[in-house]
Design a protein around this motif. Structure first.
Motif, short mmCIF file in Angstrom:
data_model
loop_
_atom_site.label_atom_id
_atom_site.label_comp_id
_atom_site.label_asym_id
_atom_site.label_seq_id
_atom_site.Cartn_x
_atom_site.Cartn_y
_atom_site.Cartn_z
N THR A 159 0.86 -1.19 0.00
CA THR A 159 0.00 0.00 0.00
C THR A 159 0.89 1.23 0.00
OG1 THR A 159 -0.14 -0.05 2.43
CG2 THR A 159 -1.92 -1.10 1.19
N PHE A 160 0.44 2.27 -0.73
CA PHE A 160 1.21 3.51 -0.84
C PHE A 160 0.30 4.71 -0.60
CE2 PHE A 160 3.18 0.45 -3.83
CZ PHE A 160 4.42 0.33 -3.20
N LYS A 161 0.93 5.85 -0.29
CA LYS A 161 0.18 7.08 -0.06
C LYS A 161 -0.44 7.60 -1.35
CE LYS A 161 2.61 10.68 1.08
NZ LYS A 161 3.41 11.62 1.91
N ASP A 162 0.28 7.42 -2.46
CA ASP A 162 -0.23 7.85 -3.76
C ASP A 162 0.15 6.79 -4.79
OD1 ASP A 162 2.49 8.23 -3.91
OD2 ASP A 162 2.38 10.42 -3.91
N HIS A 163 -0.35 6.95 -6.00
CA HIS A 163 -0.04 5.96 -7.03
C HIS A 163 1.45 5.98 -7.35
CE1 HIS A 163 -4.21 4.97 -7.96
NE2 HIS A 163 -4.50 6.26 -7.92
N PRO A 164 2.10 4.82 -7.34
CA PRO A 164 3.51 4.78 -7.73
C PRO A 164 3.64 4.98 -9.23
CG PRO A 164 2.67 2.56 -7.41
CD PRO A 164 1.56 3.50 -7.00
N PRO A 165 4.84 5.27 -9.73
CA PRO A 165 5.01 5.33 -11.18
C PRO A 165 4.70 3.97 -11.79
CG PRO A 165 7.13 5.32 -10.05
CD PRO A 165 6.09 5.49 -8.99
N PRO A 166 4.33 3.91 -13.07
CA PRO A 166 4.01 2.62 -13.69
C PRO A 166 5.15 1.61 -13.58
CG PRO A 166 3.36 4.44 -15.13
CD PRO A 166 4.15 5.04 -14.01
N GLU A 167 6.38 2.12 -13.55
CA GLU A 167 7.54 1.23 -13.51
C GLU A 167 8.71 1.94 -12.86
OE1 GLU A 167 8.70 -1.30 -16.99
OE2 GLU A 167 10.50 -0.06 -16.96
N ILE A 168 9.48 1.21 -12.05
CA ILE A 168 10.77 1.71 -11.58
C ILE A 168 11.82 0.69 -11.98
CG2 ILE A 168 9.89 3.13 -9.69
CD1 ILE A 168 10.42 0.90 -7.77
N MET A 169 13.01 1.15 -12.30
CA MET A 169 14.05 0.27 -12.83
C MET A 169 15.36 0.53 -12.09
SD MET A 169 15.48 -0.08 -16.75
CE MET A 169 16.32 1.50 -16.71
N TYR A 170 16.06 -0.56 -11.77
CA TYR A 170 17.37 -0.48 -11.14
C TYR A 170 18.38 -1.21 -12.02
CZ TYR A 170 14.43 0.38 -7.02
OH TYR A 170 13.48 0.85 -6.15
N GLU A 171 19.52 -0.62 -12.26
CA GLU A 171 20.58 -1.25 -13.05
C GLU A 171 21.58 -1.92 -12.11
OE1 GLU A 171 20.99 -1.58 -16.21
OE2 GLU A 171 19.59 -0.18 -17.15
N LYS A 172 21.73 -3.25 -12.24
CA LYS A 172 22.74 -4.02 -11.52
C LYS A 172 22.71 -3.74 -10.01
CE LYS A 172 25.91 -4.00 -15.46
NZ LYS A 172 27.25 -3.67 -15.94
N THR A 173 21.51 -3.70 -9.45
CA THR A 173 21.44 -3.38 -8.03
C THR A 173 20.30 -4.12 -7.36
OG1 THR A 173 21.29 -1.55 -6.43
CG2 THR A 173 20.14 -1.23 -8.51
N VAL A 174 19.53 -3.48 -6.52
CA VAL A 174 18.66 -4.18 -5.57
C VAL A 174 17.38 -4.70 -6.20
CG1 VAL A 174 19.53 -2.79 -3.69
CG2 VAL A 174 17.50 -2.03 -4.92
N GLY A 175 16.77 -5.64 -5.45
CA GLY A 175 15.41 -6.04 -5.77
C GLY A 175 15.30 -7.12 -6.81
N LEU A 176 14.07 -7.38 -7.21
CA LEU A 176 13.75 -8.36 -8.24
C LEU A 176 12.72 -7.75 -9.18
CD1 LEU A 176 13.39 -11.64 -6.18
CD2 LEU A 176 15.07 -11.18 -7.94
N PRO A 177 12.69 -8.24 -10.43
CA PRO A 177 11.70 -7.70 -11.37
C PRO A 177 10.32 -8.28 -11.08
CG PRO A 177 13.04 -9.38 -12.42
CD PRO A 177 13.56 -9.22 -11.03
N LEU A 178 9.41 -7.44 -10.70
CA LEU A 178 8.11 -7.90 -10.26
C LEU A 178 6.99 -7.09 -10.88
CD1 LEU A 178 8.80 -8.20 -6.44
CD2 LEU A 178 8.05 -10.05 -7.88
N THR A 179 5.85 -7.74 -11.07
CA THR A 179 4.60 -7.02 -11.27
C THR A 179 3.78 -7.28 -10.02
OG1 THR A 179 4.66 -7.30 -13.66
CG2 THR A 179 2.53 -6.80 -12.68
#
Length: 306
Positions: free
Chosen positions: A196-216
């Protein structure tokens, strides 16, 4: 003599097989496709769309079959037991629907050995079932692991780091990993949560060679966190942890971001994409009830998934 010249001329006017193959591939891309975002349904064109090509000539029939079976849709492990011999050269993408549960693992495994040219594997689970361990049912990945470049998994019920570990060990050469689900793992409280977020997140965020996993991931509004200024490189942390820990601890954000850069991921993964889909509040309540309520699960099992 004239008849012979006409016959020679006709043979010379035939298009080469390589060009015909390109024409069939182009045709396959422009005909109507089903929505690939719909889980547990085939997104291949209907065979009726290919039928006119199969009637035109023997060469076009062969090329149409090859193109049609580049994506193979399997609704059970048994569908892979007796495949045509040509599948090991035709099929480049395998779409499997796994409706089982961790509690009742069937003896037949998803055996991928026949698909030697496989480049992409997609697995659709049943979100009403406990299914996180079912990735282990994809038996014998080693013969294809070295050239499988893309893995897409839909509706893992409990997307913990264990799932990432299974993927990393089974498919070390992945270049693309896509996960689509309603819940997301928070590495701060070690639970799966609905984002849950305070407002709508951007449609997509991208990280180059760094944290997280690609998710929908699905998300709702009403939280306290905003991704408009994503200094913390959000990678699934729940709203409660973000609100409690990030503002109150001096230096915590920088330390946590550095720690996330060293978290486990498939070694060949170069780029991470997070995509978001908004869900109505009523839908969220139903989904979470079904995840937690045995009666809700039984009702879901009685419905026809197709």
């Amino acid at each position: 003599m004239a008849e012979t010249s006409l016959s020679v001329s006709s043979r010379r006017s035939c298009l080469p097989t390589e060009l015909l193959r390109e024409i069939v591939h182009y045709y396959a891309h422009i005909i109507s496709w089903r929505d690939p975002e719909k889980a547990r349904q085939s997104y291949k064109p209907q065979w009726a769309d290919y039928q006119p090509l199969t009637l035109a000539s023997k060469v076009l029939r062969q090329l149409s079959l090859e193109t049609w079976f580049e994506v193979y849709y399997a609704q059970s492990p048994e569908d892979l037991v007796n495949t045509w011999p040509e599948f090991n050269t035709w099929t480049k993408e395998l779409h499997c629907v796994e409706l089982g549960t961790d509690l009742h693992v069937r003896p037949v495994q998803w055996n991928l050995q026949a698909f030697r040219r496989l480049r992409k594997l997609r697995v659709d689970f049943d979100p009403s079932q406990s299914n996180a361990m079912l990735l282990m049912r994809f038996d014998h990945p080693r013969p294809i692991a070295s050239h499988l470049q893309e893995l897409e998994v839909h509706d893992v019920s409990w997307p913990s780091p264990m799932v990432v570990r299974l993927v990393s060990e089974a498919f070390p050469a992945l270049r693309v990993l896509k996960l689509a689900q309603d819940l997301v793992w928070c590495s701060l409280c070690n639970t799966c949560r609905f984002a849950t977020f305070k407002d709508h997140p951007p449609p997509e965020i991208m990280y180059e060679k760094t944290v997280g996993l690609p998710l929908t991931v699905a998300y709702g509004l009403g939280g306290l966190t905003s991704l408009s200024n994503n200094d913390a490189l959000w990678s699934g942390e729940c709203d409660a942890c973000m609100d409690m820990m990030f503002p109150s601890w001096d230096g915590f954000q920088a330390e946590w971001v550095q720690k996330k850069k060293n978290m486990e991921r498939p070694p060949s993964l170069k780029c991470v994409h997070w995509r978001f889909r908004h869900k109505d509040v009523a839908d969220i309540a139903v989904d979470l009830e079904e995840m937690e309520s045995p009666s809700g699960q039984e009702e879901e099992d009685d419905e026809d998934d197709t």
